[in-house]
Write an enzyme that holds these catalytic residues in place. Sequence first.
Site, PDB file in Angstrom:
ATOM      1  NE  ARG A   1     -26.432  57.298 105.935  1.00 34.02           N
ATOM      2  CZ  ARG A   1     -25.175  57.300 106.357  1.00 34.02           C
ATOM      3  NH1 ARG A   1     -24.846  56.600 107.436  1.00 34.02           N
ATOM      4  NH2 ARG A   1     -24.264  57.976 105.699  1.00 34.02           N
TER       5      ARG A   1
ATOM      6  NE  ARG B   1     -28.560  52.710 114.791  1.00 36.83           N
ATOM      7  CZ  ARG B   1     -27.523  52.355 114.020  1.00 36.83           C
ATOM      8  NH1 ARG B   1     -27.626  52.414 112.713  1.00 36.83           N
ATOM      9  NH2 ARG B   1     -26.412  51.927 114.557  1.00 36.83           N
TER      10      ARG B   1
ATOM     11  CD  GLU C   1     -19.197  55.241 112.578  1.00 38.49           C
ATOM     12  OE1 GLU C   1     -19.530  54.158 113.102  1.00 38.49           O
ATOM     13  OE2 GLU C   1     -19.228  55.443 111.355  1.00 38.49           O
TER      14      GLU C   1
ATOM     15  CB  SER D   1     -16.878  56.518 108.732  1.00 42.66           C
ATOM     16  OG  SER D   1     -16.390  55.222 108.578  1.00 42.66           O
TER      17      SER D   1
ATOM     18  NE  ARG E   1     -24.663  58.430 115.524  1.00 41.19           N
ATOM     19  CZ  ARG E   1     -24.373  57.277 114.937  1.00 41.19           C
ATOM     20  NH1 ARG E   1     -23.115  56.973 114.663  1.00 41.19           N
ATOM     21  NH2 ARG E   1     -25.328  56.430 114.630  1.00 41.19           N
TER      22      ARG E   1
END
Length: 423
Positions: free
Chosen positions: A263, A278, A350, A353, A391
């Site tokens: 990403r 991130r 997070e 999801s 994470r």
Amino acid sequence: MLDIRLIRENPDYVRERLATRGGDAHLKIDEILECDRQRRELETRLQALNGDRKRLSKEIGGKRAKGEPTGEIEEQVRGIGMEISSLNEQTAQADATQRDLLLQLPNLPHDENPIGKDAADNPEVRQWGQKPSYDFSLADHVTLGAKLGLFDPERASKISGSGFVCFTGQGARLERALINFCLDLHTRQHDYLEVSPPFLIRRDAMVGTGQLPKFEDDMYGLENGEVFLAPTAEVPVTNLHREEILALSELPKRFVAYTPCFRREAGSAGRETRGIIRVHQFDKVELVKLATPETSWDELEKLTANAERVLQMLGLHYRVIELCTGDMGFGSAKTYDIEVWAPGQNAYLEVSSCSNYTDFQARRMNLKFKDAEGKNRFCHTLNGSGTAMPRLFVALVETWQQADGSIQIPEALQPYFGAAEIR
RNA sequence: GGAGAGGUGGCUGAGUGGUCGAAAGCAGCGCUUUGCUAAAGCGCCGUACCUCAAAAGGGUACCGGGGGUUCGAAUCCCCCCCUCUCCGCCA
């Protein structure tokens, strides 16, 4: 993609639902309706002309067979042909315009979703475990990682630029252990089929799951925009059965896949730059389901529970929140986020999801099933991380750090890691 | 990368310019015959879109995708995608 018939027949409902997301999608409805009206008018005219041509051409065939002259009819059909080709162009244009507009429109939030503006309005659904307390001063994963040699962001940036990480030694082993642990859990205990898909994705597939055309800037493109690096395994795996009609008996289909995810994180420069929270490339184990509309909401609950199980088995405190209408992703009708507690960050991260996309993706990729009446209907597609690795890594090392600077490995992970601690 | 073959309905597979949405077979659904099973016979059996208040009905498009030639294209021409075979290269 929304059904144009739904928009045509219930424009107010669609507008109202879209408006709950914020943004300006609901303002596009009039434009779409007008485009649809024009398109249908053109199509009706075109079909009438096509019918004329078809009939007259057959007549020519008949007359020729009997040796009768056909010059006059040919002239007539030639004229129709020219009209057709111009009308054809207009119709194709209207078609394309309408599709473009529809592809830009997000999914309708489920009717019962909490209405809200942004993340602050997301209600918490449940918590598991509790925040651990420590009688020594906590280190964050960056400090722990440096001390124990678990990863090396500085050297990673020498080869790939900022926002990349290179796991090393015990850290690389831990990353690998976590991937295998997740895959085994979901295949052996939750009955998902493991797939190891390609990471290079063609445009069509990216459109299918909704990354394109709207979010091209967030993707890494190759070969002049012909293919893209997968931003998540959701893309290759959900597209596995695109353009197929599945039998009712084979649904729901459950897939689990490990892939790296790429990403660009455009627009988030400067946010969460410390550590590995991130990054532009990360490992993730993804759960994907193809289901019927009748079962998809239930399947979402199960999928979320399957993802939660990862954290439970690793003894990590987490909470589940339900995304409000304003905070939901583009294609999702309902989303639960699972956030794991990271003591060193003093924050929830997070790690998953879990979403039901209803028929939004299925419509884009033409994925159907044959229902009990033998009718072809669009599937519902779902996905959720089970879970994202960096994470999870962060939460694990921060949660299980010891006073002496070592890290305890949770029991369930020990067979995969091959040791009870990192020191 | 080079050479060749091929992509037709759920499947197999005919069809090289007209009445072809497409033969035939298989699978599926319904009915008849039958004590049951089996078999046989008959019928039905693609998708999308447009039209219609709706249903019924009518219409158009679709033979990998796109463009072209033609009065007319599954069929001829061009480009692209995919699959297979052989050669080269290679983990």
